[in-house]
Scaffold this active site. Structure first.
Site, mmCIF file in Angstrom:
data_model
loop_
_atom_site.group_PDB
_atom_site.id
_atom_site.type_symbol
_atom_site.label_atom_id
_atom_site.label_comp_id
_atom_site.label_asym_id
_atom_site.label_seq_id
_atom_site.Cartn_x
_atom_site.Cartn_y
_atom_site.Cartn_z
ATOM 1 N N ARG A 125 0.838 -1.199 0.000
ATOM 2 C CA ARG A 125 0.000 0.000 0.000
ATOM 3 C C ARG A 125 0.870 1.245 0.000
ATOM 4 O O ARG A 125 2.062 1.167 0.262
ATOM 5 C CB ARG A 125 -0.962 -0.018 1.185
ATOM 6 C CG ARG A 125 -0.272 -0.120 2.528
ATOM 7 C CD ARG A 125 -1.315 -0.296 3.617
ATOM 8 N NE ARG A 125 -0.668 -0.398 4.912
ATOM 9 C CZ ARG A 125 -1.329 -0.641 6.029
ATOM 10 N NH1 ARG A 125 -2.632 -0.820 6.016
ATOM 11 N NH2 ARG A 125 -0.693 -0.715 7.163
ATOM 12 N N ASN A 163 -4.863 6.792 4.143
ATOM 13 C CA ASN A 163 -4.638 6.038 5.381
ATOM 14 C C ASN A 163 -3.198 6.205 5.825
ATOM 15 O O ASN A 163 -2.275 5.923 5.064
ATOM 16 C CB ASN A 163 -4.917 4.548 5.159
ATOM 17 C CG ASN A 163 -4.969 3.777 6.469
ATOM 18 O OD1 ASN A 163 -5.816 4.064 7.318
ATOM 19 N ND2 ASN A 163 -4.056 2.848 6.654
ATOM 20 N N GLU A 164 -3.044 6.722 7.034
ATOM 21 C CA GLU A 164 -1.705 6.857 7.622
ATOM 22 C C GLU A 164 -0.715 7.404 6.586
ATOM 23 O O GLU A 164 0.287 6.766 6.258
ATOM 24 C CB GLU A 164 -1.232 5.532 8.204
ATOM 25 C CG GLU A 164 -2.111 5.084 9.358
ATOM 26 C CD GLU A 164 -1.596 3.839 10.070
ATOM 27 O OE1 GLU A 164 -0.802 3.096 9.479
ATOM 28 O OE2 GLU A 164 -1.996 3.631 11.234
ATOM 29 N N GLU A 321 -7.906 3.807 15.407
ATOM 30 C CA GLU A 321 -7.567 2.375 15.335
ATOM 31 C C GLU A 321 -6.800 1.990 16.578
ATOM 32 O O GLU A 321 -5.940 2.748 17.032
ATOM 33 C CB GLU A 321 -6.606 2.084 14.174
ATOM 34 C CG GLU A 321 -7.148 2.178 12.799
ATOM 35 C CD GLU A 321 -6.061 1.830 11.762
ATOM 36 O OE1 GLU A 321 -5.083 1.128 12.097
ATOM 37 O OE2 GLU A 321 -6.202 2.292 10.626
ATOM 38 N N TRP A 329 2.973 -7.785 13.465
ATOM 39 C CA TRP A 329 4.251 -7.362 12.885
ATOM 40 C C TRP A 329 5.420 -7.494 13.861
ATOM 41 O O TRP A 329 6.542 -7.187 13.531
ATOM 42 C CB TRP A 329 4.177 -5.931 12.352
ATOM 43 C CG TRP A 329 3.839 -4.915 13.412
ATOM 44 C CD1 TRP A 329 4.713 -4.358 14.298
ATOM 45 C CD2 TRP A 329 2.567 -4.371 13.704
ATOM 46 N NE1 TRP A 329 4.050 -3.499 15.133
ATOM 47 C CE2 TRP A 329 2.725 -3.477 14.788
ATOM 48 C CE3 TRP A 329 1.283 -4.559 13.162
ATOM 49 C CZ2 TRP A 329 1.647 -2.775 15.336
ATOM 50 C CZ3 TRP A 329 0.235 -3.850 13.715
ATOM 51 C CH2 TRP A 329 0.422 -2.969 14.776
ATOM 52 N N GLU A 369 -2.268 -9.072 6.488
ATOM 53 C CA GLU A 369 -2.525 -9.020 7.930
ATOM 54 C C GLU A 369 -3.531 -10.090 8.368
ATOM 55 O O GLU A 369 -4.378 -9.843 9.226
ATOM 56 C CB GLU A 369 -2.989 -7.616 8.309
ATOM 57 C CG GLU A 369 -1.921 -6.588 7.953
ATOM 58 C CD GLU A 369 -2.086 -5.271 8.679
ATOM 59 O OE1 GLU A 369 -1.415 -5.075 9.705
ATOM 60 O OE2 GLU A 369 -2.884 -4.450 8.212
ATOM 61 N N PHE A 371 -3.290 -12.504 10.254
ATOM 62 C CA PHE A 371 -3.266 -12.888 11.671
ATOM 63 C C PHE A 371 -3.390 -11.696 12.609
ATOM 64 O O PHE A 371 -3.190 -11.825 13.808
ATOM 65 C CB PHE A 371 -2.029 -13.729 12.000
ATOM 66 C CG PHE A 371 -2.140 -15.114 11.438
ATOM 67 C CD1 PHE A 371 -3.012 -16.031 12.005
ATOM 68 C CD2 PHE A 371 -1.437 -15.484 10.302
ATOM 69 C CE1 PHE A 371 -3.176 -17.298 11.464
ATOM 70 C CE2 PHE A 371 -1.580 -16.745 9.746
ATOM 71 C CZ PHE A 371 -2.454 -17.659 10.333
ATOM 72 N N HIS A 372 -3.702 -10.515 12.062
ATOM 73 C CA HIS A 372 -3.936 -9.379 12.961
ATOM 74 C C HIS A 372 -5.289 -9.567 13.640
ATOM 75 O O HIS A 372 -6.251 -9.980 13.008
ATOM 76 C CB HIS A 372 -3.910 -8.062 12.176
ATOM 77 C CG HIS A 372 -3.794 -6.872 13.074
ATOM 78 N ND1 HIS A 372 -4.854 -6.399 13.814
ATOM 79 C CD2 HIS A 372 -2.741 -6.093 13.390
ATOM 80 C CE1 HIS A 372 -4.455 -5.357 14.531
ATOM 81 N NE2 HIS A 372 -3.169 -5.163 14.300
HETATM 82 C C1 GAL Z 1 -2.484 0.474 10.873
HETATM 83 C C2 GAL Z 1 -3.155 0.585 9.507
HETATM 84 C C3 GAL Z 1 -4.195 -0.494 9.295
HETATM 85 C C4 GAL Z 1 -3.654 -1.829 9.705
HETATM 86 C C5 GAL Z 1 -3.228 -1.722 11.160
HETATM 87 C C6 GAL Z 1 -2.807 -3.018 11.792
HETATM 88 O O1 GAL Z 1 -1.262 1.084 10.899
HETATM 89 O O2 GAL Z 1 -3.752 1.835 9.323
HETATM 90 O O3 GAL Z 1 -4.604 -0.504 7.940
HETATM 91 O O4 GAL Z 1 -2.582 -2.158 8.883
HETATM 92 O O5 GAL Z 1 -2.174 -0.802 11.246
HETATM 93 O O6 GAL Z 1 -1.563 -3.458 11.396
#
Ligand code: GAL
Length: 694
Positions: A125, A163-164, A321, A329, A369, A371-372
């Site tokens: 991204r 986003n970010e 978030e 990570w 992601e 496994f997030h």
């Molecule tokens: C943030 C991001 C999300 C997702 C989240 C969890 O930094 O905006 O899209 O990646 O981390 O890793």
């Protein structure tokens, strides 16, 4: 900013319509990853959990524009209608974090290049150069179509730009970025001579003959500190310009909806200069992820919350978030401990957030992601996480009246500046890889442990109403900001300046004549040499306190300067040198801490300064209890979070909004428990915060 009762007025952004009626609760939602049956199930489960807001469309560009110039919003319409039918509002993202693969194929030149001139690979991204006019064209085209299409849809409550921004693409070295950097430098310095002087290009014979010779810092050896710092500023400005152009496009279609982009505020320095961006946000929002192995992660969370409040002018901000459980990570990703997710959510609210949002609603099965953690985990509804999420949803309903309040009682300001952090990491230093916010965090922690609320604010903030201003390792400071600290002290304030503050000016040039340059005269001290310590070295002071990591050789103060030496070094290479000093200046006091005090010694110093300045605790608490107060003009609410595995207590009276329990005089918190007390009577705030930036 204060009402007649002494409570602060709500926010300096009163015109913004908050996206939900109560506190906002939900998360990133990516229905494009799922079949419609699953989406329908989501609606039911969101309702069950109490979700009232989702962030939609962050990565949906390819859905809205499957081919160059072909737009299709039918999927979006269906999702928006469904959400609306279920009473769920939408924080709609512009999809510019997710470049469609067709755009990469048509325009590979939009990819950012690293400092060796290698383009990053497509995919992932944010694969775009912030300065690329080609990318900007395509980005604004989709934003324009999207905003025109959804204008007037009742589900859409706010905008979430990309986003970010900068999370992966902040620094680009492509030819376009080089051209833009040269133009930025020419506008700033106007002449090559001014630039050569500012950056000190005579060193290593790097003097430019023409502004045309300037490049982004990508040489083969260590870089020039002034060039590196300006490159950070330039990169931040380019991304801000991108944000502004998306926002302007949106506002043409939906002029009344709040627009924001999600920050990544932690200890700092940040990837872009958030405090300088904050005024461009209708609501300041943050993504915050704790680092599991950090035993004080809840305090790092508090630090970020106190920074967010510093950027929202003391008013409410949004937690956009955080994680319901494990991230993915880190080398090892452990889940949150029992109750920890709710403790974290309460702590964000305590520090001024009016929302609890997550990444993400439903855990993805595939993709980077997979496994997030998520509000709805792979295990499904019958899971610890979903039960806790539902409990949290009910808590937020119970806390609805808190939305009209702001955090009060901050009598301490901690000065924090991204530029100072960038300057510190730009170029070679007495200690390389120093972490800018270490000292700020240590002092914040000492205050946190004493239930003292501190605002973490940029150095250009109004300081007048704070009883104590802490200047922790503020490596770079402008003359104007140093003068403001001096004026604050002369008018009666107390300042604690720590080692490695005021060392360089705004172009990253050392202030000569003795450290800490910009604060030397105020403090009445002058240090000649730094003596950093290895991990097994300590310097003992004559009061028994210990310096770790850092010591300095201070000259004996001028006897006429009125400097009191509170402690001197007794061993190490700096033996005999003054180590901690205190000086009366005008009606105020200026302290200097010349080394890195280990925790117990730092706590003792903080106790002494708090006592002397009369800074009050929010409440009397047992060890490990976080206590923060929010208030309106008629009510006060004490947020209590027990971060220990033991029962804990606080002295307070009122009703716990989470359980309905009435407490008289003492609140006992279960191990890991939380409470939010509507206090009886409402507590007056001793010193309302004055956070408006000048
Ligand atoms: C943030 C991001 C999300 C997702 C989240 C969890 O930094 O905006 O899209 O990646 O981390 O890793």
């Amino acid at each position: 900013m204060t009402s007649s009762t002494g409570h602060p007025a709500p926010s300096r952004r009163p015109s913004v319509d908050w996206p939900t009626a109560g506190l906002s609760f939900g998360g990133d939602y990516s229905p494009e990853q799922w079949p419609w049956e699953t989406v329908l199930e989501d609606m039911e489960l969101m309702r069950e959990a109490g979700v009232n807001l989702v962030t939609l469309g962050v990565f949906s560009w390819i859905v809205h524009e499957p081919r160059d110039g072909t737009f299709d919003f039918s999927w979006l319409d269906r999702v928006l209608d469904l959400l609306h039918e279920h009473g769920i509002g939408v924080d709609l993202a512009t999809p510019t974090a997710a470049v469609p693969m067709w755009l990469h194929r048509l325009h590979p030149e939009i990819l950012p290049q690293d400092e060796h001139g290698h383009p990053l690979a497509p995919g992932g991204r944010l694969g775009w150069c912030p300065s690329s006019p080609v990318f900007r064209h395509f980005a604004l085209r989709i934003v324009d179509r999207l905003a025109a299409h959804v204008a007037g849809h009742p589900a859409v409550r706010m905008w979430h730009v990309s986003n970010e921004l900068g999370g992966g693409n902040a620094r680009c070295h492509c030819p376009v970025s080089n051209d833009r950097f040269r133009a930025w430098i020419a506008a700033k310095y106007e002449s090559v001579d001014a630039l050569n002087t500012a950056w000190g290009m005579a060193f290593w014979g790097n003097t430019y003959s023409s502004l045309e010779e300037v490049t982004t810092p990508s040489g083969v050896t260590a870089h020039n500190p002034g060039q590196l710092l300006d490159y950070e500023r330039f990169s931040s400005d380019e991304l801000l310009e991108h944000y502004r152009s998306e926002r302007a496009t949106i506002l043409r279609h939906t002029p009344r909806l709040p627009v924001t982009t999600n920050f990544m505020v932690g200890l700092g320095p940040d990837v872009v200069d958030y405090p300088r961006w904050a005024d461009e946000m209708d609501i300041v929002t943050n993504d915050h992820y704790t680092y599991g192995p950090d035993p004080r992660r809840h305090q790092e969370l508090a630090f970020s919350g106190d920074r967010m409040r510093g950027m929202s002018g003391g008013g409410p901000w949004m937690l956009m978030e955080h994680a319901a459980g494990a991230a993915s990570w880190h080398p090892i990703n452990q889940p949150k401990r029992p109750g920890e997710m709710i403790r974290h959510a309460m702590a964000h609210l305590a520090r001024g957030s009016n929302s609890v949002m997550f990444f993400q609603w439903r855990a993805s099965r595939s993709g980077t992601e997979q496994f997030h953690s998520a509000m709805l985990p792979h295990a499904g509804r019958d899971s610890r996480i979903f039960r806790d999420i539902s409990t949290l949803g009910a808590h937020l309903v119970a806390l609805e009246e808190v939305r009209e309040t702001v955090v009060v009682d901050a009598q301490v300001a901690i000065l924090h500046d991204d530029e100072a952090g960038w300057a510190l990491k730009s170029g070679l230093k007495p200690v390389n890889r120093p972490s800018y916010a270490d000292t700020a965090r240590a002092l914040h922690d000492a205050l946190f442990r004493r239930a003292v609320t501190a605002d973490v604010v940029p150095p250009w903030s109004t300081l007048t109403d704070y009883r104590l201003v802490v200047v922790p390792g503020l490596f770079l400071v402008s003359d104007a900001n140093a003068a403001a600290v001096r004026a604050y002290v002369e008018a009666g304030g107390t300042v604690l300046v720590t080692w490695f503050s005021g060392i360089v000016d705004e172009v990253n040039t050392v202030r000569t004549g003795g450290f800490p340059g910009a604060f030397r005269e105020l403090l009445g001290v002058s240090s000649e040499e730094f003596f950093p310590l290895t991990s097994d070295e300590r310097v003992t002071l004559d009061n028994g306190w210990l310096f770790t990591r850092w010591s300095e050789l201070l000259r004996d103060p001028d006897p006429d300067a009125g400097v009191e030496v509170l402690a001197s070094a007794v061993d190490g290479w700096v033996a005999g040198s003054p180590a901690i000093t205190r000086r009366t200046v005008g009606a105020g006091t200026a302290w200097y801490l010349s080394g890195d005090l280990e925790d117990d010694s730092l706590g003792a110093l903080v106790d002494r300064i708090l006592e002397e300045t009369g800074v009050e605790r929010v409440a009397r608490v047992s060890d490990g209890v976080e206590a923060v107060r929010r208030a309106s003009s008629s009510a006060s609410y004490l947020f209590l979070v027990n971060h220990t595995d033991e029962a804990a207590w606080t002295d307070a009276t009122g009703v716990d909004l989470l359980t309905g329990a009435e407490h008289e005089g003492r609140v006992v918190l279960a191990p890991g428990g939380v409470a939010v007390l509507r206090e009886t009577p409402a507590q007056p705030t001793p010193n309302p915060p004055l956070l408006e930036s000048s």
